[in-house]
Structure formats: structure tokens, C-alpha cells
Design a protein around this motif. Structure first.
Motif: not given
Length: 434
Positions: A322-350
Motif C-alpha cells: 500500500a505504500n508504493q510512493n516511488g512507484t507512484a512517482l515513476f508512473e506520473g513521470v512516465t505518463v507525462l513523458f509519453l504524453a509529451q513525446f506523442f504531442g498529447v497536451d494534458l491540461s492541469l485537470g487531466q
């Protein structure tokens, strides 16, 4: 040496080999022939593309039952909540807080350094369209109501089975959290049997995930071939930037956030803390598994840190899932990196939605190597990023997995130290070094 005695290569080595084979093959095609050649298009559309899709579909098939069972089991493990009194509530609140801090650090780092920017928009759009027509169609993008501001209303499903059938991950995870709380509050022989059944479901899903992950080397080779054939050398530059940002965010959380928590809330010297837990950190880094590191974490918590046995066992056992904060950090970094890579602009809400899913996903992520892959694939599809892009990071995932697992295990010990400080006087006596 006979075939029966020949040692098998570790899975992470095979994944690295698959990564290199796909990368070098794709780069060779990109530099010598070009990704637009008809036979290359046929190969990527009919051979390597579908092979990678099979791997992704298997992950999607297992992700919801895995997350549901992991979340329910993780919360239900707080069965000692009444015995420990405030310890259970404090550990839960602090876990959510420190996971949120970790994800925020990761998201800020990605938004500041933007490691995924700089890719040719035409090529990125080409792969983006392929992703939308492929694996992304399995789960779809985020519901319209989320983008319209009805996020919190949509957290509560009117029908959890409909939400599951439509692959709406957030409502299902909320239901799983409530279900686990219900198991904690309801004590009877029937609920104990139900808990054991869900634990059995979790074990089955874990076994199936481990079997699917064995296909990862082939899937990585296929996915990387497709990506490298399209993007060429740009891929290497972006990948190096991603690793740098991910490791930098983890380092900030490890050597800035954790010491502050230990010194201010835990009442202990950060230098002493890190010196006492170094054995657990080494084991977690080498095994890339929170579960495999648990016995060592329990020992250093009781013998080196001197934490009360009952609280240490409760917090660390629950924290392994239940305390996988390193994994949570990695997941967030990975999702935003791939969004930037593919030109998907994520709003602050997203991005806020991504943060919440990462925090909840950190609770439901299996504490084994590559346990975060199903969650990442699901989040990518939720926000409209092609899940095929996960092939970009799989080749370097083993090293990053070792780093984030070390962050996870250290975070478990931080939470145990913080909770123990407030509960030492009220904890049931434990025989002293008797």
C-alpha cells in the motif's frame, strides 16, 4: 554443459536484449531504408505491431482484477486497526500524503524539463493515430464528464459492474477501497472466508502477470522496432532525458523529502536512519521487489531502528503493497513523458487526474519487479496516449525499477518510524531485548 544444466538468463537481461535488438534493428531500418518503405510498413502493421499488441492486451485483461484484489487485500490487512488505535489511521494518512508529494515532485520535474519534447510532430502524430486505433481502443480515453469538471461525482459508480465493463478504473478503485474498509469493519467467519477468497484472486492475478511478463522480451523487441524505425536517433535522446528526469525526481524525494520527514515528524537523525536501514536499501535495490525486501525491512526496523514490533510489522506489511510512493512517482513521470513525446497536451485537470490515479495505483501496485506496468498502460489509455509507447521505457525499466523499489522500501520505513513515535507509549508492551 548440457541444455538441462545451462543457466537461464534473468528476465531483466532478456528484456534488455529484446530492447537492444528492437532498437538497433529499428535504427538500422530508419537510417538505411526509411520507415515509409512499403515492406517496412507491412512488417510493422502485420508482424511486429500485432505481436506487441498481444502483450498489451494481456496486460489490459488482467489489470482490473489485479488492482481490485490488491487494493482490497491491502486495506483489509489493516485488520489490526482497532488494536493499534490511531496507528492505522496515521499510517494511512501519512502514506497518502507522502505519495502525493512524490507524484507532485515527478510531475513538476517533467513539466519543467519536458524530456519528451522535440520529436517531429508528424511522426509523433502518425504513431499516435496507430495507438488510438490499436490497444488504446480497448480502454478508451477519459470520459467526457471528467473533462467537464464532474470528476468527483464520477468517482462514485452507480453500478460498479458497468464501470468495470467500461474499463473506468477510478470508480472501480474507489469501490475496492470501500470494499476493503467494509472487510476491516465487519468481523465474522464469512468475511474471513471472503477475504481469503480475494487473497486467492490476488495470488492468481500475480501468477498470471508473472507469466505475461515473461513475454516482455519479445514484446519489447517488437515495440522498440516500430518506434525506432519511425523516430530514429531522436528516440535515444528522449529516452536519456526521461531516465535523467525520473532518477532526479526520485533523488529529490529520497534525499530531501524523507530526511525532512524523519527529522521533523519522526524525531530521529536522518543520518542515523539511513545508516540503520542501509541493508534493506541494498536488498531492495538488488531484488527490485518490495515483497522480497520485507523480511529484511522488518529486521532492521526492530533491531536497528528499535521500533515497537507490533507497529513495525503492521506498517511494513501493509506498506509492502500500500505504500508504493516511488512507484507512484515513476508512473506520473512516465505518463507525462509519453504524453509529451506523442504531442498529447494534458491540461492541469487531466494531470490532477493522473496524480490521483498514480496515488491509488501506488496502493494497488504489486510489490514485484515490473508490477507497475499494467497501471501505467491503463493510465496511458485513459488520457489518450498510445499504450504502445510503453515500449519506450521497458528497456530501461529494470534500472528504474531498482531505484523506485529502493524509494518504496525506504518510504515504508519512514512511515513506520513516524507512526512509532506517536504510538510508543500506547503500544502494548513488547518484551525488551529480553
Amino acid at each position: 554443459m548440457t541444455a538441462t544444466t545451462r543457466p537461464k538468463l534473468p528476465l531483466h537481461v532478456l528484456m534488455l536484449i529484446g530492447f537492444l535488438v528492437g532498437l538497433l534493428g529499428g535504427l538500422a531500418v530508419n537510417l538505411t531504408i526509411g520507415g515509409d518503405t512499403p515492406w517496412v510498413q507491412w512488417l510493422t502493421s502485420n508482424i511486429t505491431g500485432p505481436a506487441g499488441q498481444v502483450f498489451l492486451r494481456l496486460l489490459f485483461m488482467l489489470v482490473l482484477p489485479l488492482l481490485f484484489s490488491a487494493l482490497v487485500v491491502g486495506v483489509a490487512e489493516m485488520g489490526d486497526l482497532k488494536t493499534l488505535g490511531r496507528a492505522g489511521t496515521k499510517s494511512l494518512v501519512f502514506t497518502v500524503f507522502i505519495s502525493a508529494v512524490a507524484v507532485i515532485i515527478g510531475l513538476v520535474m517533467v513539466n519543467v524539463f519536458r524530456p519528451g519534447d522535440g520529436v517531429d510532430p508528424a511522426l509523433a502524430q502518425q504513431l499516435l493515430e496507430q495507438g488510438r486505433s490499436g490497444a488504446a481502443s480497448i480502454v478508451g480515453s477519459a470520459p467526457d464528464s471528467v473533462r467537464a469538471g464532474d470528476f468527483f461525482l464520477d468517482l462514485v459508480p452507480s453500478n460498479v459492474f458497468t464501470a468495470a465493463a467500461q474499463n473506468e478504473i477510478l470508480p472501480v478503485m474507489v469501490f475496492a477501497l470501500l470494499f476493503g474498509i467494509g472487510l476491516v469493519m465487519t468481523k465474522s467467519p464469512a468475511t474471513e472466508r471472503l477475504k481469503q477468497t480475494i487473497e486467492g484472486l490476488f495470488e492468481v492475478m500475480m501468477k498470471l502477470i508473472n507469466l505475461v511478463i515473461r513475454l516482455a522480451p519479445i514484446a519489447i523487441a517488437c515495440l522498440m522496432f516500430n518506434l525506432a524505425a519511425l523516430f530514429g536517433w531522436e528516440l535515444l535522446v528522449r529516452l536519456a532525458a526521461f531516465v535523467g528526469v525520473a532518477v532526479g525526481a526520485m533523488a529529490i524525494h529520497m534525499f530531501v523529502v524523507y530526511p525532512i520527514c524523519i527529522a521533523t515528524v519522526g524525531g530521529m537523525s536522518p543520518l542515523k536512519f539511513f545508516r540503520d536501514i542501509r541493508e534493506a536499501m541494498v536488498v531492495s535495490f538488488s531484488t527490485a521487489s518490495s515483497n522480497a525486501s520485507l523480511p529484511v525491512s522488518l529486521r532492521v526496523a526492530e533491531q536497528n531502528l528499535g521500533l515497537p514490533r507490533k507497529i513495525a510489522r503492521f506498517v511494513l506489511t501493509v506498506g509492502a503493497t500500500a505504500n508504493q510512493n516511488g512507484t507512484a512517482l515513476f508512473e506520473g513521470v512516465t505518463v507525462l513523458f509519453l504524453a509529451q513525446f506523442f504531442g498529447v497536451d494534458l491540461s492541469l485537470g487531466q494531470q490532477f487526474i493522473v496524480m490521483l490515479v498514480c496515488i491509488l495505483g501506488g496502493v494497488g501496485t504489486a510489490g514485484v519487479p515490473a508490477g507497475s506496468l499494467p497501471v501505467i498502460a491503463m493510465i496511458l489509455a485513459m488520457v489518450g496516449v498510445p499504450p504502445e509507447g510503453i515500449g519506450l521505457i521497458l528497456g530501461v525499466d529494470r534500472f528504474l525499477d531498482m531505484c523506485r523499489t529502493t524509494l518504496n522500501v525506504t518510504g515504508d520505513l519512514v512511515v513506520a518510524t513516524v507512526v512509532s513515535r506517536g504510538e510508543e507509549d500506547t503500544d502494548a508492551p513488547v518484551p525488551a531485548a529480553a
